[in-house]
Design a protein around this motif. Structure first.
Motif, short mmCIF file in Angstrom:
data_model
loop_
_atom_site.label_atom_id
_atom_site.label_comp_id
_atom_site.label_asym_id
_atom_site.label_seq_id
_atom_site.Cartn_x
_atom_site.Cartn_y
_atom_site.Cartn_z
N LYS A 1 0.83 -1.05 -0.02
CA LYS A 1 0.04 -0.14 0.52
C LYS A 1 0.97 1.22 -0.03
N GLU B 1 2.96 -0.59 3.88
CA GLU B 1 2.80 0.39 3.68
C GLU B 1 4.64 1.56 4.43
N ASN C 1 11.01 10.18 -2.18
CA ASN C 1 12.27 8.74 -2.05
C ASN C 1 11.51 8.04 -1.70
N PRO D 1 0.72 5.15 0.53
CA PRO D 1 0.16 6.38 1.36
C PRO D 1 -1.06 6.89 1.25
N VAL D 2 -1.52 6.68 1.33
CA VAL D 2 -3.56 8.07 0.64
C VAL D 2 -3.24 9.28 2.22
N GLY D 3 -3.90 10.16 1.49
CA GLY D 3 -4.40 11.88 2.06
C GLY D 3 -4.41 12.49 0.90
N LEU D 4 -4.30 13.52 1.55
CA LEU D 4 -4.66 15.11 0.75
C LEU D 4 -4.02 16.30 1.29
N GLU E 1 -8.05 8.84 5.49
CA GLU E 1 -7.34 7.89 6.51
C GLU E 1 -8.06 7.35 7.73
N ASP F 1 3.43 17.99 -0.85
CA ASP F 1 4.03 18.96 -1.08
C ASP F 1 5.49 18.81 -1.77
N HIS G 1 5.96 7.14 6.01
CA HIS G 1 4.86 8.28 6.17
C HIS G 1 4.03 8.72 5.37
N GLY G 2 3.62 10.11 4.98
CA GLY G 2 2.28 10.64 4.04
C GLY G 2 1.95 10.21 3.15
N SER G 3 1.54 11.46 2.22
CA SER G 3 1.82 11.11 0.65
C SER G 3 2.11 12.32 0.63
N ALA G 4 2.50 13.17 0.79
CA ALA G 4 3.34 14.11 1.00
C ALA G 4 3.20 15.62 -0.07
P1 NAD Z 1 4.03 13.71 5.31
O1 NAD Z 1 4.55 12.04 6.23
O2 NAD Z 1 2.92 13.33 4.02
O3 NAD Z 1 4.97 14.81 4.82
C1 NAD Z 1 5.84 14.92 5.78
C2 NAD Z 1 6.98 15.56 5.35
O4 NAD Z 1 8.20 14.56 4.71
C3 NAD Z 1 6.92 16.78 3.32
O5 NAD Z 1 7.86 17.56 3.80
C4 NAD Z 1 7.06 15.38 3.02
O6 NAD Z 1 7.67 16.27 2.02
C5 NAD Z 1 8.37 15.26 3.75
N1 NAD Z 1 8.67 12.66 3.22
C6 NAD Z 1 7.64 12.52 3.37
N2 NAD Z 1 7.67 11.81 3.00
C7 NAD Z 1 8.81 11.35 1.67
C8 NAD Z 1 9.66 10.67 0.80
N3 NAD Z 1 9.28 8.94 0.37
N4 NAD Z 1 10.47 11.54 0.10
C9 NAD Z 1 10.84 12.69 -0.04
N5 NAD Z 1 10.24 13.44 1.22
C10 NAD Z 1 9.05 13.24 1.98
O7 NAD Z 1 3.29 14.23 6.41
P2 NAD Z 1 1.82 15.38 6.21
O8 NAD Z 1 2.38 15.66 5.18
O9 NAD Z 1 1.31 15.22 7.83
O10 NAD Z 1 0.94 14.30 5.72
C11 NAD Z 1 0.58 14.78 4.51
C12 NAD Z 1 -0.57 13.57 4.06
O11 NAD Z 1 -0.52 11.88 4.67
C13 NAD Z 1 -2.05 13.39 5.32
O12 NAD Z 1 -3.19 13.18 4.41
C14 NAD Z 1 -1.93 12.57 6.61
O13 NAD Z 1 -2.81 11.97 6.64
C15 NAD Z 1 -1.81 11.50 5.27
N6 NAD Z 1 -0.94 10.50 5.65
C16 NAD Z 1 -0.81 8.75 5.82
C17 NAD Z 1 -0.19 7.72 6.03
C18 NAD Z 1 -0.44 6.69 5.77
O14 NAD Z 1 -0.96 6.82 4.12
N7 NAD Z 1 -0.24 6.02 6.09
C19 NAD Z 1 0.78 8.10 7.18
C20 NAD Z 1 1.17 8.95 7.42
C21 NAD Z 1 0.56 10.56 6.48
#
Ligand code: NAD
Ligand code: IPM
Ligand code: MN
Length: 364
Positions: A70, A279, A295, A72-75, A90, A287, A282-285
């Motif tokens: 899986k 999975e 990565n 990551p999911v989310g916006l 989520e 940004d 981390h999330g769906s990043a």
């Molecule tokens: P995030 O983990 O998506 O990102 C946090 C920071 O880390 C951001 O600056 C992002 O660019 C960076 N980052 C994360 N993964 C990266 C990667 N693989 N490579 C490079 N940089 C990376 O957390 P967030 O911004 O708080 O959440 C974004 C969305 O993701 C939200 O909707 C949240 O609910 C969701 N989320 C989903 C899961 C999941 O599906 N398991 C886990 C965590 C957060």
């Protein structure tokens, strides 16, 4: 020849970009086994396409699969607000997936070999001989799954009630996993708790003492969760296995990503009695989505954990890890790790996957 069926949930944001790399790498693994991909919609995009973030069709595919991979999911916060609260990915997809397969044991390894010390914001003297921690997070109990209500009282004051619910069996089973894993490692468990305030932690600690009695060969230490955050920053080398409830584990595992330089280095496995899904932590990043700079290490690593834990393909998993580690060690990484680091070459997401494939083919 054994054939494994893998449900593939690409998810949102950077999900499809990194899932494509995990698939590409597994397709390049040399193995006696065969792998079949079963793609299924899941997350915010699934909601926009089908009206459900965890459609019935996806549930059926996951039920039939041998394991689930899986993304990551989310916006972003603004985009999420276009979706009704209960269908947001989520609450409407990730948590129901965990509940459906009772994936109580969440393995979140935090690993930084000394050769990668330059990725860490910690001083070299603190990284020392490197970081090798297994965070075991209870994943289907606590505040996440307890009763919730929101309302307005007689004087028009809005209120909310969220309940932290656990029973002793739910606690004991993750503790048994922690002691079992510690036996295969350095033989030390840190119990992370908050028994000075939370009644749930008082019961947790009682259950822990009962479980620990069956593992006299494993050392057990107790640490309050607030102190543990500081200890992780100042002396991460003291930890081997850390076990904790759901919410503590969510937060401390992201701290782990900070310690080793990027959330993009944090794979995970979510293991239940009969099925597991994999999975990144981390999330769906949002940004960085769509920029081809995410990565894929954590996503590919989660796939490697699937090979080992669900399919028992330890040699194939080891080949994936060593190919990925070779890429990093030879000075290639995505910008989250490579930017501004002397001697590192920044690669796009797919180029990192290509380098991993090249080394896999060379090695096998
Ligand atoms: P995030 O983990 O998506 O990102 C946090 C920071 O880390 C951001 O600056 C992002 O660019 C960076 N980052 C994360 N993964 C990266 C990667 N693989 N490579 C490079 N940089 C990376 O957390 P967030 O911004 O708080 O959440 C974004 C969305 O993701 C939200 O909707 C949240 O609910 C969701 N989320 C989903 C899961 C999941 O599906 N398991 C886990 C965590 C957060
Ligand atoms: C994680 C995520 C999830 C959690 C969300 C997306 C439900 O942050 O897997 O760490 O809080 O468990
Ligand atoms: Mn999280």
């Amino acid at each position: 020849m054994r054939k494994y069926r893998i449900a593939l949930l690409s998810g949102d944001g950077i999900g499809p970009e990194i899932v494509a790399e995990a698939r590409k790498v597994l397709d390049a693994v040399s193995s006696e086994a065969e792998f079949e991909w079963l793609e299924a919609p899941f997350g915010a995009q699934a909601y926009f396409d089908t009206g459900r973030s965890f459609p019935d069709e996806t549930k059926q595919i996951c039920d039939e699969a041998d394991a689930i991979l899986k993304g990551p999911v989310g916006l972003s916060k603004e985009e999420t607000e276009r979706i009704p609260v209960d269908e947001r990915p989520e609450r409407g997809a990730a948590l129901p997936l965990r509940r459906r397969y009772d994936t109580f044991a969440n393995y979140r390894p935090v690993i930084l070999p000394p050769s990668r010390a330059h990725f860490s914001p910690l001083k070299a003297a603190i990284v020392g001989d490197g970081i090798d921690i297994l965070i075991l997070r209870e994943l289907v109990g606590g505040l996440y799954f307890g009763a919730k209500e929101r309302g307005v009282d007689d004087s028009g004051n809005r209120f909310v009630n969220e309940t932290l619910e656990y029973d002793e069996q739910q606690m004991a089973r993750i503790m048994h996993v922690a002691f079992g894993e510690a036996r295969k490692r350095r033989g030390l468990v840190h119990n992370i708790h908050k028994s000075n305030v939370m009644l749930s932690s008082v019961l947790w600690n009682e259950v822990l003492d009962e479980v620990a009695a069956a593992y006299p060969d494993v050392a057990l230490k107790h640490m309050l969760v607030d102190a543990a955050t500081t200890a992780l920053c100042l002396d991460p080398g003291q930890f081997d296995v850390m076990v904790m409830e759901n919410m503590f584990g969510d937060i401390l595992s992201d701290l782990g990503g900070g310690l080793i330089g990027s959330l993009g280095l944090m794979p995970s496995a979510c293991v239940g009695p009969e099925k597991a899904y994999y999975e990144p932590s981390h999330g769906s990043a949002p940004d960085i989505a769509g920029q081809s700079i995410a990565n894929p290490y954590a996503m590919i690593g989660s796939m490697a954990m699937m090979l080992e834990i669900s399919f028992g393909l330890g040699a194939e998993a080891a080949a994936v890890w060593s190919a990925m580690d070779a890429v990093l060690e030879e000075g290639y990484a995505t910008p989250d790790l490579a930017s501004g680091v002397e001697g590192m070459t920044a690669l796009a997401t797919a180029a990192f996957g290509d380098e991993v494939v090249k080394r896999l083919r060379a090695g096998g």
